[in-house]
Scaffold this active site. Structure first.
Site, PDB file in Angstrom:
ATOM      1  N   ARG A   1     -27.521  -6.570  45.480  1.00 44.22           N
ATOM      2  CA  ARG A   1     -26.353  -5.833  44.995  1.00 44.22           C
ATOM      3  C   ARG A   1     -26.733  -4.779  43.953  1.00 44.22           C
ATOM      4  O   ARG A   1     -26.175  -3.687  43.955  1.00 44.22           O
ATOM      5  CB  ARG A   1     -25.319  -6.815  44.456  1.00 44.22           C
ATOM      6  CG  ARG A   1     -24.752  -7.694  45.568  1.00 44.22           C
ATOM      7  CD  ARG A   1     -23.529  -8.451  45.154  1.00 44.22           C
ATOM      8  NE  ARG A   1     -22.998  -9.209  46.281  1.00 44.22           N
ATOM      9  CZ  ARG A   1     -21.918  -9.977  46.231  1.00 44.22           C
ATOM     10  NH1 ARG A   1     -21.244 -10.080  45.095  1.00 44.22           N
ATOM     11  NH2 ARG A   1     -21.505 -10.635  47.286  1.00 44.22           N
TER      12      ARG A   1
ATOM     13  N   ASP B   1      -7.510  -7.873  37.357  1.00 42.62           N
ATOM     14  CA  ASP B   1      -8.846  -8.233  37.833  1.00 42.62           C
ATOM     15  C   ASP B   1      -9.868  -7.592  36.904  1.00 42.62           C
ATOM     16  O   ASP B   1      -9.580  -6.563  36.255  1.00 42.62           O
ATOM     17  CB  ASP B   1      -9.070  -7.758  39.273  1.00 42.62           C
ATOM     18  CG  ASP B   1     -10.185  -8.543  39.963  1.00 42.62           C
ATOM     19  OD1 ASP B   1      -9.867  -9.505  40.690  1.00 42.62           O
ATOM     20  OD2 ASP B   1     -11.366  -8.213  39.749  1.00 42.62           O
TER      21      ASP B   1
END
Length: 288
Positions: A48, A158
């Site tokens: 990632r 979030d």
């Protein structure tokens, strides 16, 4: 006899993450997001972060993590790193029993007790399917005559700015809609869009989004009648989970309810939360 399989810990761009840098990143992510990365996630981190490395001008993943830990990266890059490590899949009407209970009982009960719009918090809402599922449930309750009107305000939060951007865009692909969304609901609450399907204005009007870190105090968000915090506490240590639950309980109005996922339970009691089994579904209430 076949030879032993060798685990390749080289990232897609050919770089290798050292164990020392990986340990530094584990500590950083835990301190800034509360997420605990297992020791077996080294390749995941490499994969990632390799997506971001070309944007930085740095020569290696180790150098990227060193700059991150020292606070030497631009805020935009730092946010991107947290985004790629915290993005999770979601789908519509997850734990369907929660939404049935919401429609058939809780929305009407709470509306009779509150002479104001109900406030609902969808914590760790990802790309928006949960808060929009809540909004659609309320509209369905109105359509079925269970509520006089959808008098509620939903806040979706979030840690990831990227998923909130997607949520606020209100446009979803055919693949996304195939994950848990009944066809009748799609026809009633979505309209065709060049990139898929867009939620209709009556759904969008009930929801707003803002970034929020569950490690921070909830006071700035206000108080809520219902809080959904599902499928996220599993990523935290027991101590961090307990701290988050205590703050969520404090953010509930007296008589308000907390939803965890159907696979989550409280490992130990939280003084301000009373477990209840309603129609086969476990939820938690702050006593009135």
């Amino acid at each position: 006899m076949a030879g032993a399989r060798v685990l390749d810990l080289t990232s897609p761009n050919g770089d290798t993450l050292s164990q020392t840098a990986f340990c530094d990143f584990q500590r950083f992510l835990h301190e800034h997001s509360g997420i605990t990365l297992g020791d077996g996630k080294r390749y995941l981190v490499q994969s990632r972060l390799s997506q971001i490395l070309p944007e930085t001008g740095l020569g290696s993943l180790d150098a990227l993590i060193e700059a991150l830990v020292r606070g030497q990266l631009p805020e935009k890059v730092r946010s991107r790193i947290i985004d790629v490590m915290t993005t999770n899949e979601t789908f519509w009407f997850r734990d369907r029993g929660h939404f049935e209970l919401l429609k058939e009982r809780l929305l009407a009960d709470l509306s009779r007790q509150r002479f104001r719009p109900l406030r609902i918090w969808s914590a760790a809402c990802s790309t928006g399917q949960e808060p929009y599922s809540i909004a659609i449930t309320a509209l369905e309750a109105v359509r079925e005559g269970r509520l006089p009107r959808a008098n509620l305000r939903i806040v979706g939060t979030d840690l990831s700015q990227q998923v909130l951007k997607t949520a606020a865009g209100t446009v979803y692909s055919d693949l996304s809609l195939s994950r848990g969304l009944p066809e009748a609901i799609r026809q009633r609450y979505f309209q065709p869009h060049a990139n898929g399907w867009r939620l209709k204005p009556e759904v969008r009007a009930l929801v707003r989004f803002q970034p929020f870190n569950l490690l921070k105090p909830c006071t700035a968000l206000g108080r809520f009648d219902l809080i959904f915090c599902r499928n996220v506490l599993i990523y935290f240590t027991p101590e961090t989970k307990r701290d988050i639950l205590q703050r969520l309980a404090a953010a509930l109005e007296p008589g308000g309810y907390l939803f965890l996922s159907s696979t989550e339970t409280l490992a130990e009691p939280v003084a301000a939360l009373q477990p209840l089994s309603l129609r086969g579904t476990w939820i938690y209430q702050r006593p009135a």
